[in-house]
Design a protein around this motif. Structure first.
Motif, PDB file in Angstrom:
ATOM      1  N   UNK B  55      20.727   6.167 -77.261  1.00  0.00           N
ATOM      2  CA  UNK B  55      20.116   7.715 -77.085  1.00  0.00           C
ATOM      3  C   UNK B  55      21.037   8.410 -76.635  1.00  0.00           C
ATOM      4  N   UNK B  56      22.007   7.679 -75.605  1.00  0.00           N
ATOM      5  CA  UNK B  56      23.005   8.881 -75.418  1.00  0.00           C
ATOM      6  C   UNK B  56      24.111   7.822 -75.701  1.00  0.00           C
ATOM      7  N   UNK B  97      24.700  19.137 -72.276  1.00  0.00           N
ATOM      8  CA  UNK B  97      24.036  16.683 -73.274  1.00  0.00           C
ATOM      9  C   UNK B  97      25.471  16.751 -74.142  1.00  0.00           C
ATOM     10  N   UNK B 117      24.305  13.706 -76.066  1.00  0.00           N
ATOM     11  CA  UNK B 117      23.332  12.777 -75.890  1.00  0.00           C
ATOM     12  C   UNK B 117      21.989  13.617 -76.690  1.00  0.00           C
ATOM     13  N   UNK B 118      21.156  12.225 -76.368  1.00  0.00           N
ATOM     14  CA  UNK B 118      19.828  12.638 -77.592  1.00  0.00           C
ATOM     15  C   UNK B 118      19.327  12.721 -78.766  1.00  0.00           C
ATOM     16  N   UNK B 119      18.864  13.747 -78.962  1.00  0.00           N
ATOM     17  CA  UNK B 119      17.874  13.796 -80.646  1.00  0.00           C
ATOM     18  C   UNK B 119      19.291  15.440 -81.156  1.00  0.00           C
ATOM     19  N   UNK B 122      17.844  18.716 -81.664  1.00  0.00           N
ATOM     20  CA  UNK B 122      18.066  19.697 -79.748  1.00  0.00           C
ATOM     21  C   UNK B 122      19.639  19.829 -80.595  1.00  0.00           C
ATOM     22  N   UNK B 227      24.379   9.138 -69.472  1.00  0.00           N
ATOM     23  CA  UNK B 227      24.334  10.430 -69.792  1.00  0.00           C
ATOM     24  C   UNK B 227      25.416  11.374 -69.750  1.00  0.00           C
TER      25      UNK B 227
END
Ligand code: HEM
Lengths: 472, 239
Positions: B55-56, B97, B117-119, B122, B227
């Motif tokens: 997820x990163x 991110x 990074x992440x969703x 988002x 990240x």
């Protein structure tokens, strides 16, 4: 457009009724279900229970009644497909399809959810009854189910504990967003900017400048509606207390233990938390519990008082700017970083949620002797996380903040210590010390697991009327 | 090669290696297969995973056909990026991110490749909130873009639009590819995953027909995932 009288109750203000029952329902007869909806907002109080509106009048009703509809529910009621297509993806897909984002893996995975959550497509409507007395729940339920428009798949029920306590022994219901233009006597100034109404209602300005969420049309259906993540969150209370025991024992042996708990501070902690004869070990348990949450179990925020709880302090008003002793990874700091520095600078204040929850299962009394041969009853929280965008609020918080810790490089790769999907072999949590150093706690197991849930749309009263008037 | 292979087997194995056969197959056989077994394009973006490392440093690969397919159209795209350079830097700083964002013109397409990074939702939503006008400037030059701008007023539709253009990331292992295919057909619940590897070439050809541009793998890293903020923090750059 200030037409919030049209909003269902319990969104902008809480009812504070002790008994709560969720009826998880399937549409048995679409025509009859539409008539049921129309009757629920007709003002005739003798048949179908009446939906409690935002303006409940001078005296709060004895019992309150509200509904949420799933996407399948809207479909079953005959909502036109053009309107259905305007609902957001996450709502259309439903909670089970979003499991990875929500950390619903392993024991929390939807495949392990019990009835009725094992058949998510059959869940159409979740009606909630709030009452002062337990027997009123049955009376309202009977009226809701009379006529056979809706079939009861199952129920879930909870009851509040004294002083807003929840399992794990914390005080909850301290923070809720305060909305622009809404006066709520129970909410004190918390030093945060008031949340625009669009944080929680469709059709209003949101916290992200210039951004508007799509309002499903016709406006009568979408405007002033909102979304809810209903979650059945099982809490391993014994596991939690055992972890505090173990962490306190480890800390007692730590060379910096006096930096964690000043010598003699146990007396003050015991006095405030009403724990007679609190030992140093017992006080360290409380220090760990406080750090995991960001609040002492009486609600005192660590941001204001990190060494001992203090009942005289205002519990709402604080910030994480500058040097705060609230751990970066504490539950309340992860969920609401307030004005503190975060990686996603645009996101401060934008992911706020209205929380309405009630504990289920009996109160756990740690001092009562346990019979190791007897299984503990299930305990947990029936939680509702409400916001105008599930994706931008509940999911964003769950995924990037609670479970990835992306908002601060010092917690990235760790999960929320209380609600996160933790695995003891990899989990960690940094306990800050006065000196600026930290002690890393390890081995946190999963304390909270998901046992069901659904994404629902909380329609306005006009929307309920609209749905009730559909002909197909 | 097994010793008992007959002449016919050998012909069957040899045929696909010939150029002539490949031509005939592309003109006749592949369209025929595609007609017999319609294949939906697999969705783009990283594979959903709960592992932190997955997820990163996620990849977004957008290939967006320009409306004006000429040097003029390409120059318009180049200008749109150049004019918004400062806003892009400001956006990267505020979104926090993103590791890299690259704009590339390939043929008559403007491509946007980024590592974040992440969703995904988002990431795009935060970008809309910070520098929506840059997205509007670029997307207005792209086929089908007018339906979703201004992105600030079409947040959900815009995110979906971008997601639909994000390239499918072909997994590194054949079984994962077959699993994606099964999941898309919705038959995961009814049949065990069809791991018949002999079907792989055919399925891959059909998928690449439906989805001509793909990413091979999800990006290969020379070091474990961090990240953007972790990197900045550890290098003492502030985050
Ligand atoms: C069983 C699970 C959970 C427990 C025991 C729990 C417990 C608590 C407690 C004790 C507080 C402090 C009381 C307060 O500030 O009002 C709190 C605050 C909060 N929790 Fe949870 N929580 C749980 C799950 C969740 C989940 C799943 C979310 C979000 C997805 C969440 C979001 C929040 C938020 C937004 C706050 C308010 C923070 C603030 O504004 O300062 N909680 N929670």
């Amino acid at each position: 457009m200030n037409d919030i009288a049209d909003v269902q109750g319990n969104i902008l203000r809480g009812y504070r009724k002790p008994y709560v029952r969720y009826l998880i329902l399937e549409v048995a007869d679409p025509g009859a279900a539409r008539r049921w909806l129309a009757a629920s907002v007709s003002g005739h109080g003798d048949g179908v229970p009446q939906i409690t509106p935002y303006n409940w009048g001078k005296d709060k009703p004895d019992t309150c009644f509200n509904i949420g509809l799933t996407y399948e529910g809207l479909r079953a009621l005959g909502t036109p497909s053009a309107s259905l297509a305007m609902f957001p993806n996450e709502f259309i897909e439903g909670m089970t399809a979003r499991a990875l984002k929500l950390g619903d893996v392993g024991p929390s995975a939807p495949d392990n959810w019990p009835k009725p959550f094992d058949e998510p497509k059959r869940i159409h409507l979740i009606a909630t009854i709030y009452a002062d007395k337990k027997q009123q729940l049955d009376q309202v339920q009977e009226r809701a189910l009379a006529g056979g428009a809706l079939k009861k798949l199952d129920t879930r029920e909870g009851c509040s504990f004294e002083d807003d306590a929840v399992h794990f022994g914390y005080r909850d219901n301290i923070m809720q967003p305060r909305f622009e233009g809404i006066h709520d006597r129970e909410r004190h100034d918390d030093g945060q900017p008031r949340a625009p109404l669009g944080t929680v209602l469709l059709g209003h300005k949101t916290n992200l400048e210039d951004l508007m969420w799509r309002v499903p049309q016709p406006a009568a259906l979408g405007h002033n509606g909102t979304f809810n993540a209903f979650r059945v969150l099982k809490q391993d209370v014994v596991g939690f207390e055992d972890y505090l025991d173990q962490a306190a024992s480890d800390l007692l042996k730590h060379k910096q233990v006096d930096d964690v708990l000043a010598p003699g501070a146990e007396a003050k902690i015991g006095e405030v938390l009403k724990l007679k004869g609190l030992t140093r070990h017992g006080a360290l348990r409380e220090v760990v519990a406080a750090n995991l949450c960001g609040r002492w179990r009486d609600g005192t925020p660590l941001a204001l008082s990190a060494d001992t709880p203090d009942p005289k302090l205002v519990k709402e008003k604080f910030d994480y700017t500058g040097e705060s002793r609230c751990p970066y990874g504490a539950h309340i700091r992860r969920c609401n970083p307030r004005g503190g520095q975060i990686v996603q600078r645009v996101a401060n204040n934008s992911r706020r949620l209205v929380r309405r929850g009630v504990p289920y299962g009996p109160l756990y009394v740690r001092t009562q002797p346990r019979d190791p041969g007897k299984a503990e009853p299930e305990r947990g929280l029936l939680g509702n996380f409400i916001g105008a965008s599930l994706g931008a609020q509940f999911e964003a918080m769950s995924c990037d903040w609670l479970n990835l810790g992306l908002q601060d490089p010092r917690i990235t790769e760790s999960n929320d210590p209380i609600t996160g999907s933790n695995d003891p072999s990899a989990s960690w949590f940094d306990l800050p010390l006065k000196s600026g150093n930290t002690i890393r706690l390890r081995g946190l197991p999963r304390f909270v697991s998901t046992r069901g849930g659904a994404y629902t749309f909380l329609p306005s009263l006009s929307a309920i009327r609209f749905l009730g008037s559909l002909t197909t | 090669m097994p010793a008992d292979e007959g002449l016919l087997d050998r012909i069957v194995n040899w045929l696909p290696t010939t150029l002539g056969f490949k031509r005939v197959a592309s003109w006749i056989l592949v369209p025929y297969w595609a007609h017999k077994t319609p294949v939906k394009p697999l969705p783009g973006g990283p594979h959903a995973s709960f592992q932190h490392g997955d997820n990163v440093q996620c990849m977004m690969n957008l290939i967006m056909p320009l409306k004006v397919k000429s040097p003029i159209g390409r120059a318009e795209a180049a200008l749109a990026i150049a004019q918004n350079k400062d806003a892009i830097y400001a956006g990267l700083n505020n979104v926090g991110t993103v590791h890299f964002a690259r704009f590339v013109i390939v043929g008559d397409n403007i491509c946007m490749f980024s590592v974040y990074d992440g969703d995904f939702t988002n990431y795009i939503r935060d970008f809309i909130a910070t520098i929506g006008q840059v997205f509007n400037a670029v997307v207005s030059l792209v086929e089908g873009g007018d339906d979703v701008i201004p992105c600030e007023e079409n947040v959900e539709a815009f995110i979906q639009w971008v997601h639909e253009r994000d390239l499918y990331q072909v997994p590194d292992t054949p079984t994962d590819f077959l699993r994606d295919q099964e999941a898309l057909n919705g038959d995961r619940a009814v049949s065990p995953v069809n791991d018949d590897l002999t079907l792989l070439p055919r399925k891959l050809v059909l998928q690449l027909r439906a989805n001509p541009n793909v990413s091979l793998g999800s990006g290969y890293r020379a070091y474990p995932g961090y990240s953007a903020a972790q990197v900045r923090e550890r290098l003492g750059l502030g985050w």
